[in-house]
Design a protein around this motif. Structure first.
Motif, short mmCIF file in Angstrom:
data_model
loop_
_atom_site.label_atom_id
_atom_site.label_comp_id
_atom_site.label_asym_id
_atom_site.label_seq_id
_atom_site.Cartn_x
_atom_site.Cartn_y
_atom_site.Cartn_z
N VAL A 63 10.21 -16.73 12.24
CA VAL A 63 9.69 -16.17 10.95
C VAL A 63 10.28 -17.20 9.89
CG1 VAL A 63 10.19 -14.42 9.05
CG2 VAL A 63 10.13 -13.79 11.44
N ALA A 71 4.26 -12.81 8.45
CA ALA A 71 4.15 -11.56 8.96
C ALA A 71 3.01 -11.42 9.56
CB ALA A 71 4.53 -10.46 8.23
N ARG A 79 3.73 -8.70 13.11
CA ARG A 79 4.46 -7.58 13.18
C ARG A 79 5.07 -7.41 11.78
NH1 ARG A 79 10.19 -9.11 15.38
NH2 ARG A 79 10.59 -7.15 14.25
N LEU A 80 4.24 -6.29 11.31
CA LEU A 80 4.43 -5.91 9.89
C LEU A 80 5.11 -4.76 10.06
CD1 LEU A 80 0.89 -5.90 8.50
CD2 LEU A 80 2.72 -6.95 7.67
N TRP A 138 10.10 -6.88 7.31
CA TRP A 138 9.79 -8.24 6.60
C TRP A 138 9.81 -7.71 5.37
CZ3 TRP A 138 5.76 -8.42 2.93
CH2 TRP A 138 5.02 -7.45 2.98
N LYS A 189 1.79 -0.13 4.59
CA LYS A 189 2.18 -1.72 5.10
C LYS A 189 1.10 -2.65 4.71
CE LYS A 189 4.52 -0.09 9.33
NZ LYS A 189 4.25 0.30 10.60
#
Lengths: 656, 180
Positions: free
Chosen positions: A121, A194, A199-200, A204, A273
């Protein structure tokens, strides 16, 4: 020599930024951890070289190196040193370098303070920020080189910094504003990372929250200072003009406010999201759009920098790549399925949703009002301008729709709440607010319905918050224990909401109750304004470092009791010959007195004078400071500094 | 699939916005719609600020001069004002068009800041402004002695604008005058 070093450092920065964009992203794609691990050191290197470049430009300004074009056209040997330094960002090229410095500062800060982030990340985030850096470094080097020389033909002296900008407000206003603008790039970079990773999740949101809060706090302070600066420097007591450039800073603030609230729902409940990611993209895009509007010359404004179509095209292309690219990524990668998490209509989630709706509508309103003249022109329908009446007409009702729900926010519960519980919690604040709203404005005659409404709303917020805090503090172990149990996140929310209440009160009270008089006064004359007696004593000639001024002296008394000696000035700056009004302000928590000099009228030493009485104008700026303080406080919350892995062993080890 | 398409809406909106911005780059907000350049100043009959009678086109022509659109609500006009006083001091005739303003505020402004204007046309409804195609305040029109609009400047007139743009035109128009 020094300017060349600065120029060279800027070129090295561009190379570093290109490497920072490409190598860690490649590493993240191929799973090469060596390439990914380069990102933090590259970020720090970027900061070092942009810092060298900035230091070189500052040196050129401080040493009066008029062979540098920028120094020759924006500084002067008579300028006090602090303004020579501030002159570095009092122009397009230098302010762009400041922007770059702050961007590299944020990038390095993410590299240093996010060591708990997974490497994958972190490398993606830094790579995105590096990409933004590439755009702006190229913009600076190819269209707006701050180090261009004037050789031969070096002038003997510079043509001076615009006198309007020779002011303490200007020294800190742009850096704070840019801290805010550019700070949203962190939330943006996290959102893009993200989306790239697919990958939400809540993590994050938790990573972005402190950064977003800090950026938003700086932006609030920056906007506040701008408004304060306009108030005392323009010499006529206005504090907000809905000017395109002001709007350019206000739009990211509005979108950022929505983002902060939506991040809360995403972190705590895993809701909204896609929406939160979109807001993060919006907030930074609006910062970029602001840059475009200010520096391209598409709109006329008193603030706009000297413009050049080539620059405008460059930023527009950059804007298209960044915003277009991220929205494309969003369209392909954002989760299309609405989350399975459900919530009732009466719940904290729905209140946060309402906040988002109001702030988004507000953002779009301001955006539309700002761009409307451009759109009409682009469609070949002629040229028009949109003034404050439009913005006020839309903005006031929007805020009125916000506050009633805002009062319910702190006491509401996640997921599912009940109307009867809300009623029980809120009936006392509502009753007290109604009483306050009707009685407090009685202190000032004549009774004003708008002020009554503002007091009603802000006391509704205030009492709701106070009651909630007291209830939270009340524990069996005693209040001290209870105070300690309050989290920084909660305290920050309370402080920021109180700030908002103060702001609303200040704006409405000062708009409704201000009294101003334009008068012709002779030395010895006494005028009465809102219960204060202003005695005009005399006018004297004074000399400043780079200006001469006529300074009037006023003795202000109330019922015979001395209140203040006020000394407004009419300055004539020597290098440009421009005349500036320097207002005298006697500031107070409940009222400002404000005197500005006009022109001499006729003979006999008479002057046109402008006297203002401005009640509660400070509340507005105090409110903004509180909002910023709240956001800073919330960013201190311990949970943002927790270790990356949440394995049981580590949790125990840290005693969380 | 339908819900995925929905996610393209922001991109689409941005594309439209970007097109407008691109178009905007080619337009100069300070540029005059070409229609009125070298056209006579439109006819009007409007009150004079602080005066009893109405003004008409005849009152502002006869000499090379500036027609300055201003208002008390205009921030930039305040910045521009000291330079107009200076120009007036140099003998440049400046006519004011007080645009969508209230008379009392405008009169107070002139008392407070000084009056650079030969006279002021009160355009409360913006009718003359509409004929002229006023984009906003401040704007300055350069009129020749016959009342023909020769140039329009949108935005502040300062030392720079005057010296580089307006003054050369102003002087060449003045030089033309005796011939006609």
């Amino acid at each position: 020599m020094i300017p060349e070093i600065g120029h060279f450092a800027l070129i090295i920065s561009l190379c570093l930024a290109v490497i920072l964009t490409l190598v860690p992203a490649w590493g993240a794609w191929r799973g090469n951890s060596v390439a990914m691990a380069l990102a933090p050191s590259l970020s720090v290197g970027l900061l070092v070289f942009v810092g060298i470049s900035f230091a070189c430009l500052s040196t050129a300004f401080l040493q009066d190196d008029f062979s540098v074009k920028l120094v020759a056209s924006h500084s002067n040997s008579l300028l006090p040193p602090i303004y020579k330094f501030a002159a570095v960002w009092g122009n397009h090229e230098g302010s762009l370098l400041l922007w770059l410095l702050i961007l590299s500062l944020w990038t390095a800060a993410v590299a240093v303070f996010s060591s708990q982030l997974p490497l994958l990340v972190l490398s993606r985030v830094l790579s995105v920020m590096g990409g933004i850096g590439v755009g702006f470094l190229a913009f600076s080097l190819f269209t707006s080189n701050p180090f261009a020389r004037l050789l031969p033909g070096t002038p003997v002296d510079g043509s001076d910094l615009n006198p309007l900008l020779q002011d303490p407000g200007l020294i800190i206003h742009p850096p704070l504003l840019y801290m805010g603008y550019v700070g949203f790039s962190v939330a943006f970079a996290f959102a893009i990372a993200a989306l790239m990773g697919g990958r939400l999740d809540a993590s994050w949101a938790r990573w972005s929250r402190p950064w977003t809060n800090i950026a938003w706090a700086f932006l609030s302070l920056g906007i506040m200072l701008g408004s304060w600066w306009a108030y005392y420097e323009l010499g006529w007591g206005g504090w907000w003009f809905w000017d395109p450039v002001e709007n350019a800073s206000f739009m990211p603030w509005l979108a950022g406010t929505a983002l902060i609230h939506s991040l809360a729902a995403t972190e705590k409940r895993g809701l909204f999201k896609s929406w939160t990611v979109l807001l993060a993209i919006f907030a930074f895009s609006l910062s970029l759009l602001g840059t475009f509007l200010v520096r391209s010359g598409v709109l006329t404004s008193v603030h706009a920098f000297a413009t050049d179509p080539a620059r405008g095209l460059f930023i527009l292309i950059f804007l298209a790549i960044v915003v277009g690219g991220s929205l494309t990524l969003y369209a392909f990668r954002a989760p299309a399925v609405s989350s399975r998490v459900s919530f009732g209509w009466v719940s904290r989630e729905s209140l946060l949703l309402w906040n988002n709706v109001v702030f988004l509508v507000a953002t779009i309103t301001v955006l539309f009002g700002t761009l409307f003249p451009l759109m009409v022109d682009a469609l070949g329908q002629g040229k028009i301008s949109v003034g404050p009446p439009y913005f006020n007409a839309v903005f006031v009702p929007l805020m009125a729709l916000l506050v009633p729900f805002m009062g319910a926010g702190p006491i509401s519960r996640w997921k599912r709440d009940t109307v009867s519980r809300w009623r029980g919690e809120l009936v006392i604040p509502a009753a007290v607010a109604v009483v306050c709203g009707f009685t407090l404005p009685l202190l000032q005659a004549p009774y004003n319905i708008w002020v009554a409404l503002a007091v009603l709303m802000s006391s509704w917020l205030f009492i709701g918050l106070a009651r909630d805090v007291l209830q939270k503090v009340r524990t069996p172990a005693g209040p001290l224990r209870g105070w300690r149990r309050l989290t920084p996140g909660y305290c920050g929310m309370v402080i920021a909401h109180l700030g908002f209440a103060a702001c609303v009160t200040g704006v409405v009270a000062t708009s409704q109750y201000s009294v101003e008089h334009d008068l012709k006064m002779r030395p010895g004359d006494v005028r009465d304004l809102a219960g204060y007696d202003f005695r005009f004593i005399d006018v004297m000639q004074v000399r400043g470092p780079n200006f001469v001024a006529e300074e009037a002296r006023f003795e202000v008394t109330r019922d015979g009791v001395p209140v203040a000696i006020m000394m407004p000035q009419k300055r004539r700056y020597l290098a440009t010959g421009s005349v500036m009004t320097e207002a005298a302000i006697d500031a107070g928590l409940f009222r400002d007195l404000y005197v500005a000099m006009g022109e001499p009228v006729g003979s006999g030493g008479a002057w046109a004078m402008r006297l203002h009485y401005k009640p509660m104008v400070r509340w507005m700026w105090l409110g903004a400071i509180l909002m910023a303080a709240g956001a800073f406080t919330a960013a201190l919350d311990k949970r943002y500094r927790r270790q990356r892995a949440t394995s049981p062993a580590e949790t125990v080890a840290h005693g969380v | 699939m339908g819900s995925r398409l929905k996610l393209f809406i922001p991109l689409l909106l941005f594309a439209i916005l970007a097109l407008f911005l691109f178009r905007g780059l080619g337009l100069d907000p300070a540029e005059m719609p070409s229609a009125l350049i070298d056209q006579p100043l439109p006819e009007f009959s409007l009150p004079e600020l602080g005066g009893a009678s109405n003004l008409s086109r005849a009152d502002v022509i006869g000499q090379v001069g500036l027609l300055n659109v201003w208002a008390t609500w205009c921030v930039a006009c305040r910045v521009e004002h000291p330079y107009l006083l200076e120009l007036a001091g140099q003998g440049v005739p400046i006519f004011g068009l007080n645009y969508k303003d209230d008379d009392r505020g405008a009169s107070e402004w002139l008392v407070e800041l000084g009056n650079p204007y030969e006279l002021n046309i009160v355009d409360r409804e913006g009718t003359l402004g509409l004929d002229l195609g006023v984009y906003g305040a401040p704007e300055t029109y350069l009129l020749d002695a016959q009342g023909v609009i020769r140039f329009r400047h949108v935005g502040i007139v300062d030392q720079n604008v005057w010296a580089t743009i307006l003054q050369p035109l102003y002087q060449s128009l003045q030089a033309e005058m005796p011939v006609q």
